[in-house]
Structure formats: C-alpha cells, structure tokens
Scaffold this active site. Structure first.
Site, short mmCIF file in Angstrom:
data_model
loop_
_atom_site.label_atom_id
_atom_site.label_comp_id
_atom_site.label_asym_id
_atom_site.label_seq_id
_atom_site.Cartn_x
_atom_site.Cartn_y
_atom_site.Cartn_z
CG ASP A 1 -0.22 0.06 2.53
OD1 ASP A 1 1.01 -0.11 2.55
OD2 ASP A 1 -0.89 0.27 3.56
CD GLU A 2 4.40 2.58 3.08
OE1 GLU A 2 4.77 3.66 3.56
OE2 GLU A 2 4.86 1.49 3.43
#
Length: 358
Positions: free
Chosen positions: A44-45
């Site tokens: 998620d980054e």
C-alpha cells in the site's frame, strides 16, 4: 483470542487481501497517469518521481493534492502523501500527518520537521538497530544525523552508513520505472507448522510443500538454482541453517525436495520436533547448464517424464487454480491449515512522493 475474552461482543471481520490488492492496483494506475516512474515499496505504498511532470501538472504539492483528491473521489479512499527531494524523506513525509494529508519536506525545513522525530521513524531502523543506537544516547533522527559516518558504521556495520545517509538527506537512490525490479537473487518459502513435525513422514510432507511452491516459482520465472538452502527451527526457537551446492542447476519440485530432505536428514534427528522449515533456491541462473561436473559426481540425467509431469501440473494449476492438483502426502497431512497452504511463499533535486493508504 485475548481480545474476544476482554470484549465478548467484538465482531471479527475476515481480511480480504484480494480486495485490498485490487484497490492498491487501482491507486497505482492513477499514479501512472502522472509519471512512468512509480515504484511500489509495499502493498500500500509507492514512490513517484514527478520531476519530468512538473511542467504539466504544477508543483510537487499541487500534484500531491491532485492525487489525494482523485483517489478520494474515484475510489472513496484517503491517502497521505510526502513530497521531498529523496525517497527516504518522502516516506517520512507520508507518515508525518494522517489521514488525507500532504507534507512537504524540503532542503530548508527537513531538520526542523524530522530531526525531533524518534529514530525508529527512520527507514530501516528496526527494534534491534534502535536498541543499539539508544545505548549510545541516540533517540532521535537528529541525534543520528549528528554522529560521524564512521561512528555509525562502527556501531551498525554497512547498514549504519545507509541509515546515516538517510538521516542527513543524502539518499540518492532513484525511483524505478513501472514494472522495473531488481534481479531476483533467491526464491524461497517457509512454513511455521500448525503443530510440531514428528518423524520422517511429517518432515517429508513439509519439505514437499515447500519444494512444490519454490519449484513452481522457479519454473514460472524461467530460472534454475545451483544451491539449496534449508533452515530449521525447533519449538524452543533454536535454529540451524545448512546448504548444498549442486553439480548441476535444478528447478523441478522432485529434485528440490530430495535435496532438501538430504540436507535435513544429515543435520537433524527426524525424531526431534520441528516447528518451522524454510527452503530457499539460491545461485539462480537462466540455464540448466552450469557447475563443474566430474564422472564421479555427475547427477543422473534428468527424467524427461518428470519434467513433462511437473510442466503439466503447472499448466493445470494455471488454468484451474493452485488446489486443482496436489500430492497425496500433502493432502493427507494435518501439519498446516488449508489457509496456510494457500499462501505462496515468499535519487539531484527530484520531487519524490511516497503515498500510503490511510
């Protein structure tokens, strides 16, 4: 679970990793509309290098705010964005303020914003590294930055120089293009079993599961391995690691399993309990030819029948799913839960973003 005991009315919601992955991919597709340099850092980054897009979309802050707005409006999700001149500081910026915020860290303000933060906020400063630093009075990023490079290197080794550079804003690592990745150096898998392995049949089943996963990934990547590494952990967390370098590269599940078992049975009493086994294929090559083979150590010619069999298994699983075909010894064993068995093992001045889902 302790939480259920303390809160009987607690509602437990099962995770939906597939849905999470789907939305992370959709977010990255939005990012790709602004730059071709989008490097995933975790599920998620991502880092974005928008240096070449500033003349099209505005300043780093303006692009960050645009991305936040689009993700919020199109996907009903929020992201926090760090804007800086390198990846390490962009990551710190994305963590600085949540949710749904943009934090700009410049060459002029990074000491004011970042130096008071705990040293554990710095990229790659984990608990063990932090313990070492705190013993010499280093509790903040600023304190780390104030040390001499040689001092940090003496304390932490080569990794110490890296975190010292990060703390001082000297990270120069580039953001990779979409789809670009580092060359794979090894392919491995580990399983912490639902119960202790006891006896040869348990060990054989466990190693076969690992070899099945590792072999399938090798073949999918078109790779062979020259070395097989095994790690064993017992219930008291004692660990041993062993490896064997082979006279010829392999990628078949059968060969990996046999090599792994040979390593284990030479180093471990099969009647002693095992909690975890890892199997890693290292020394990767794209060719099955390699090594120096003599008359005495040359392995038997690889069975074309076995090669065809495992290729057929790969095709069936690719079409019908991982559980379409399995080994009898794996189906019969209770050493893993079904859910466990489903899990595959395994920067000059630039405007760099680190976007993280809130």
């Amino acid at each position: 679970m302790a939480g259920e005991k303390k809160c009987p009315e607690l509602v437990l919601v099962p995770p939906r990793r597939g849905e999470y992955t789907k939305y992370c991919k959709l977010i990255n597709e939005i990012y790709a509309g602004y730059t071709s340099k989008v490097e995933a850092f975790s599920i998620d980054e991502s880092w974005l290098d928008v240096t070449g897009s500033l003349h099209l979309f505005g300043s780093g802050r303006e692009i960050a705010d645009m991305l936040r707005r689009r993700v919020r409006e199109e996907l009903q999700l929020t992201i926090s964005v760090g804007v800086s001149f390198n990846k390490a500081f962009a990551k710190l910026g994305s963590d600085y303020k949540k949710p749904d915020a943009t934090t700009v860290i410049t060459r002029e303000n990074f000491r004011t914003l970042l130096f008071p933060l705990p040293v554990t906020d710095m990229l790659y400063v984990g608990r063990k590294t932090a313990d070492i630093l705190q013993k010499v009075g280093v509790h903040t990023i600023g304190a780390l930055a104030s040390l001499k490079r040689a001092e940090v290197s003496k304390l932490l080794g080569k990794s110490g120089e890296l975190v010292w550079e990060y703390a001082n804003g000297l990270d120069e690592s580039p953001v990779r293009e979409i789809g670009q990745s580092d060359p794979v150096k090894s392919i491995g898998n580990s399983i912490t079993f639902r119960r202790n392995l006891a006896g040869e049949s348990d060990i054989r089943a466990g190693v076969l599961m690992l070899a099945d996963s590792v072999g399938a990934r090798l073949r999918k990547s078109g790779l062979y391995c020259q070395t097989v590494q095994v790690q064993i952990k017992d219930p008291d967390f004692r660990v041993i690691s062993r490896q064997k370098t082979l006279p010829r590269p392999i990628h078949l599940t059968k060969d990996l399993a046999e090599t792994g078992l040979e390593i284990i049975f030479k180093a471990w009493d099969p009647e002693k309990p095992i909690r975890l086994i890892s199997l890693t294929a290292a020394g990767l090559t794209e060719s099955e030819e390699g090594g120096q083979i003599t008359f005495f150590d040359a392995p038997p010619v690889r069975s074309k029948k076995q090669e065809n069999l495992e290729s057929a298994i790969d095709r069936i699983r690719g079409r019908f799913g991982k559980d379409a075909v399995s080994y009898a010894s794996v189906l019969k064993t209770d050493i893993v839960s079904k859910r466990q068995n489903d899990i595959p093992l395994l920067s000059e001045n630039k405007s760099v973003f680190s976007g993280e889902d809130d």
